[in-house]
Design a protein around this motif. Structure first.
Motif, PDB file in Angstrom:
ATOM      1  N   THR A 331       0.796  -1.231   0.000  1.00 37.01           N
ATOM      2  CA  THR A 331       0.000   0.000   0.000  1.00 37.01           C
ATOM      3  C   THR A 331       0.825   1.276   0.000  1.00 37.01           C
ATOM      4  OG1 THR A 331      -0.136  -0.202   2.398  1.00 37.01           O
ATOM      5  CG2 THR A 331      -1.995  -1.040   1.135  1.00 37.01           C
ATOM      6  N   SER A 332       2.099   1.190   0.341  1.00 35.50           N
ATOM      7  CA  SER A 332       2.893   2.395   0.568  1.00 35.50           C
ATOM      8  C   SER A 332       3.524   2.931  -0.714  1.00 35.50           C
ATOM      9  CB  SER A 332       3.992   2.108   1.594  1.00 35.50           C
ATOM     10  OG  SER A 332       4.823   3.227   1.762  1.00 35.50           O
ATOM     11  N   ALA A 333       3.638   4.276  -0.756  1.00 37.14           N
ATOM     12  CA  ALA A 333       4.391   4.927  -1.826  1.00 37.14           C
ATOM     13  C   ALA A 333       5.831   5.169  -1.386  1.00 37.14           C
ATOM     14  CB  ALA A 333       3.737   6.248  -2.214  1.00 37.14           C
ATOM     15  N   LEU A 334       6.016   5.453  -0.091  1.00 36.27           N
ATOM     16  CA  LEU A 334       7.356   5.668   0.447  1.00 36.27           C
ATOM     17  C   LEU A 334       7.322   5.358   1.939  1.00 36.27           C
ATOM     18  CD1 LEU A 334      10.300   6.659   0.135  1.00 36.27           C
ATOM     19  CD2 LEU A 334       9.466   8.986   0.544  1.00 36.27           C
ATOM     20  N   THR A 335       8.268   4.545   2.394  1.00 34.37           N
ATOM     21  CA  THR A 335       8.329   4.155   3.804  1.00 34.37           C
ATOM     22  C   THR A 335       9.746   4.297   4.339  1.00 34.37           C
ATOM     23  OG1 THR A 335       6.496   2.581   3.661  1.00 34.37           O
ATOM     24  CG2 THR A 335       8.077   2.233   5.433  1.00 34.37           C
ATOM     25  N   PHE A 336       9.826   4.869   5.541  1.00 37.01           N
ATOM     26  CA  PHE A 336      11.075   4.894   6.295  1.00 37.01           C
ATOM     27  C   PHE A 336      10.901   4.017   7.525  1.00 37.01           C
ATOM     28  CE2 PHE A 336      11.186   8.836   3.896  1.00 37.01           C
ATOM     29  CZ  PHE A 336      12.492   8.872   3.423  1.00 37.01           C
ATOM     30  N   ASP A 337      11.785   3.065   7.699  1.00 34.22           N
ATOM     31  CA  ASP A 337      11.804   2.244   8.903  1.00 34.22           C
ATOM     32  C   ASP A 337      12.810   2.819   9.896  1.00 34.22           C
ATOM     33  OD1 ASP A 337       9.893   0.477   8.107  1.00 34.22           O
ATOM     34  OD2 ASP A 337      11.207  -1.272   7.970  1.00 34.22           O
ATOM     35  N   PHE A 338      12.463   2.723  11.166  1.00 38.53           N
ATOM     36  CA  PHE A 338      13.393   3.058  12.236  1.00 38.53           C
ATOM     37  C   PHE A 338      13.835   1.759  12.891  1.00 38.53           C
ATOM     38  CE2 PHE A 338      11.300   6.981  11.474  1.00 38.53           C
ATOM     39  CZ  PHE A 338      12.135   8.000  11.939  1.00 38.53           C
ATOM     40  N   GLU A 339      15.133   1.588  13.013  1.00 40.89           N
ATOM     41  CA  GLU A 339      15.693   0.393  13.623  1.00 40.89           C
ATOM     42  C   GLU A 339      16.551   0.791  14.814  1.00 40.89           C
ATOM     43  OE1 GLU A 339      16.070  -2.182   9.459  1.00 40.89           O
ATOM     44  OE2 GLU A 339      17.869  -1.376  10.429  1.00 40.89           O
ATOM     45  N   VAL A 340      16.386   0.069  15.916  1.00 43.65           N
ATOM     46  CA  VAL A 340      17.174   0.301  17.122  1.00 43.65           C
ATOM     47  C   VAL A 340      18.206  -0.816  17.241  1.00 43.65           C
ATOM     48  CG1 VAL A 340      17.079   0.306  19.644  1.00 43.65           C
ATOM     49  CG2 VAL A 340      15.395   1.602  18.339  1.00 43.65           C
ATOM     50  N   PHE A 341      19.414  -0.454  17.661  1.00 46.14           N
ATOM     51  CA  PHE A 341      20.458  -1.477  17.803  1.00 46.14           C
ATOM     52  C   PHE A 341      20.298  -2.203  19.128  1.00 46.14           C
ATOM     53  CE2 PHE A 341      24.753  -3.129  18.653  1.00 46.14           C
ATOM     54  CZ  PHE A 341      24.905  -3.883  17.493  1.00 46.14           C
ATOM     55  N   SER A 342      20.098  -3.492  19.045  1.00 46.85           N
ATOM     56  CA  SER A 342      19.937  -4.346  20.213  1.00 46.85           C
ATOM     57  C   SER A 342      21.311  -4.881  20.620  1.00 46.85           C
ATOM     58  CB  SER A 342      18.988  -5.505  19.872  1.00 46.85           C
ATOM     59  OG  SER A 342      19.158  -6.572  20.757  1.00 46.85           O
ATOM     60  N   LYS A 343      21.840  -4.357  21.720  1.00 47.35           N
ATOM     61  CA  LYS A 343      23.215  -4.697  22.105  1.00 47.35           C
ATOM     62  C   LYS A 343      23.329  -6.116  22.649  1.00 47.35           C
ATOM     63  CE  LYS A 343      24.579   0.089  22.874  1.00 47.35           C
ATOM     64  NZ  LYS A 343      25.223   1.071  23.783  1.00 47.35           N
ATOM     65  N   GLY A 344      22.261  -6.599  23.287  1.00 42.90           N
ATOM     66  CA  GLY A 344      22.313  -7.957  23.802  1.00 42.90           C
ATOM     67  C   GLY A 344      22.284  -9.002  22.705  1.00 42.90           C
ATOM     68  N   GLN A 345      21.672  -8.648  21.576  1.00 44.52           N
ATOM     69  CA  GLN A 345      21.607  -9.575  20.439  1.00 44.52           C
ATOM     70  C   GLN A 345      22.575  -9.181  19.327  1.00 44.52           C
ATOM     71  OE1 GLN A 345      17.332 -10.727  19.419  1.00 44.52           O
ATOM     72  NE2 GLN A 345      16.945  -8.977  20.767  1.00 44.52           N
ATOM     73  N   GLN A 346      23.098  -7.957  19.439  1.00 48.30           N
ATOM     74  CA  GLN A 346      24.029  -7.411  18.455  1.00 48.30           C
ATOM     75  C   GLN A 346      23.413  -7.408  17.051  1.00 48.30           C
ATOM     76  OE1 GLN A 346      28.119  -8.834  18.845  1.00 48.30           O
ATOM     77  NE2 GLN A 346      27.708  -9.499  20.951  1.00 48.30           N
ATOM     78  N   LYS A 347      22.221  -6.822  16.985  1.00 48.33           N
ATOM     79  CA  LYS A 347      21.514  -6.742  15.702  1.00 48.33           C
ATOM     80  C   LYS A 347      20.563  -5.549  15.728  1.00 48.33           C
ATOM     81  CE  LYS A 347      18.224  -9.803  15.059  1.00 48.33           C
ATOM     82  NZ  LYS A 347      17.518 -11.103  14.987  1.00 48.33           N
ATOM     83  N   TRP A 348      20.157  -5.124  14.548  1.00 55.69           N
ATOM     84  CA  TRP A 348      19.203  -4.032  14.420  1.00 55.69           C
ATOM     85  C   TRP A 348      17.788  -4.590  14.427  1.00 55.69           C
ATOM     86  CZ3 TRP A 348      20.670   0.963  14.714  1.00 55.69           C
ATOM     87  CH2 TRP A 348      22.011   1.262  14.492  1.00 55.69           C
TER      88      TRP A 348
END
Length: 422
Positions: A331-348
């Motif tokens: 459905t989207s024309a333009l999307t920005f995702d926000f990702e937080v860095f998870s330090k315990g898992q070492q991943k976004w």
């Protein structure tokens, strides 16, 4: 839904732009144009039929007045045949319109010109990064730390319902409540009007915002009543304005809502679903705006900044990514995702999506506005997670953990928690 008028005027542009979403629209466009040609032909025949019936009705009256009964009877017989044909043409027209609509809704929204090409999340474009992503040896994943602090109970959730339905207890439950109130208060301060919405919607509502037919397998369906549990408060919030004609002076419409959200997440498995990473029921505060088409991309930037400010106040490292054609939603024309860095898992971890749907949803739900001098036109709709709780909770636990196994509470959240450490 892409408007028929735009598709008819720019068929090749529709085909070319949908290639960015890795969607082959050529056959769909040909089918739609063919059905529309048939529909217009049926409409013309029906219009001619009705026009002839009107002519005959006038002629019959005059013939009876002059005593020409035999000629009047001939016309009455013709009128009866035309009436039968009218019914047939009306059914054909209705079927053609339904076929046209059923094919149109299978086309995704056209991506904005800034959407990059790509096939998966690996091809998304990082546009901004903020914060410290350093990892220390003592850092644990949230499911271990939360268990030791008695904040989360995954096992009992499995017993009561199943995997993906955790129980928040003690400070875990309080943290949930604190975050919900914090997000709602910040939304209110930003001019969003708070709404409490139903957690189930009917088929028309799910269709209007694009969950149907695209995401039917991802929603929980209450079969006896034909209701769907909402995957996000966006669905009921936006549907408040279904089949509405607004005034231009009504803009911008800014609404927010807290709700539980329900997603089947079919096919989810493996390490990516550990802990709070991917749940079937979770809490979220959603922001929605309905705006003038000329303002929607300016508003998209405003909504992005709102989410940035929330993450900044929570003192979490984050990045913003522009979704590529292969990862952006139907459905989207333009999307920005926000990702937080998870330090315990070492991943976004993705914690928010902010999207502009342009007129795609508005066309499906017949959401229009009218200026003082102009004819009704389609509004633009936008929405954003501000914020979804599970991965925010996971990141807060992991990123703010101390070496002695406690969790530091960010300053902005302390008034809601009543403490500065768990």
């Amino acid at each position: 839904m892409i408007t028929l008028s735009f598709l008819k005027e720019h068929p090749q542009e529709v085909i070319d732009r949908l290639k960015i979403k890795n969607f082959d629209a050529e056959q769909y466009v040909k089918t739609i144009l063919n059905i529309d040609t048939q529909r217009r032909d049926i409409q013309k025949r029906l219009d001619d039929n009705l026009s002839r019936q009107n002519q005959i009705a006038k002629q019959i009256g005059k013939l009876f007045q002059t005593g020409n009964v035999s000629q009047a009877q001939i016309l009455k017989n013709e009128a009866a045949e035309l009436k039968t044909m009218e019914k047939t043409l009306s059914v054909e027209l209705s079927n053609a319109e339904q076929d046209l609509n059923n094919t149109l809704v299978l086309l995704p929204n056209l991506p904005h010109k800034s959407v990059p090409k790509g096939k998966s999340a690996d091809d998304n474009e990082i546009v901004y990064s903020f914060g410290d992503t350093d990892v220390y040896a003592f850092m644990k994943p949230h499911w271990e730390l939360a268990a030791s602090l008695k904040m989360l109970d995954f096992e009992t959730g499995v017993k009561i319902t199943g995997a993906g339905f955790p129980i928040y207890i003690n400070q875990g439950a309080k943290l949930q409540r604190a975050l919900i109130n914090f997000f709602l208060d910040r939304a209110s301060q930003a001019g969003y009007h708070e709404v409490q919405v139903p957690y189930m919607v009917n088929e028309d509502s799910a269709y209007a915002t694009g969950q149907l037919p695209d995401k039917e397998g991802q929603m929980y369906h209450v079969t006896e009543d034909n209701f769907y549990l909402i995957p996000t408060a966006e669905v009921p919030l936006t549907n408040i304005y279904r089949n509405i004609i607004l005034k231009e002076t009504d803009f911008p419409i800014k609404r927010c809502a807290y709700s539980a959200c329900f997603r089947r997440e079919a096919g989810s498995y493996g390490k990516d679903v550990r802990g709070l990473n991917r749940l079937h029921q979770f809490d979220k505060v959603e922001i929605v705006q309905i705006v003038h088409p000329e303002k929607s991309y300016e508003v998209l930037e405003e909504m992005k900044l709102h989410v940035q400010n929330l993450l900044g106040e929570l003192e979490l490292p984050y990045r913003i990514v522009r979704l590529c054609g292969g990862d952006i939603s139907f459905t989207s024309a333009l999307t920005f995702d926000f990702e937080v860095f998870s330090k315990g898992q070492q991943k976004w971890l993705e914690v928010s999506s902010v999207s502009n749907f342009e007129s795609f949803q508005a066309n499906r739900m017949k959401l229009r506005f009218k200026s003082d001098s102009g004819k009704p036109q389609l509004a633009h709709t936008l929405n954003g997670s501000a914020l979804a709780l599970p991965r925010i909770v996971a990141s807060l636990i992991e990123d703010h953990q101390t070496e002695d196994g406690h969790i530091r509470i960010p300053k902005a959240l302390q008034p809601y928690m009543g403490c500065d450490i768990i």
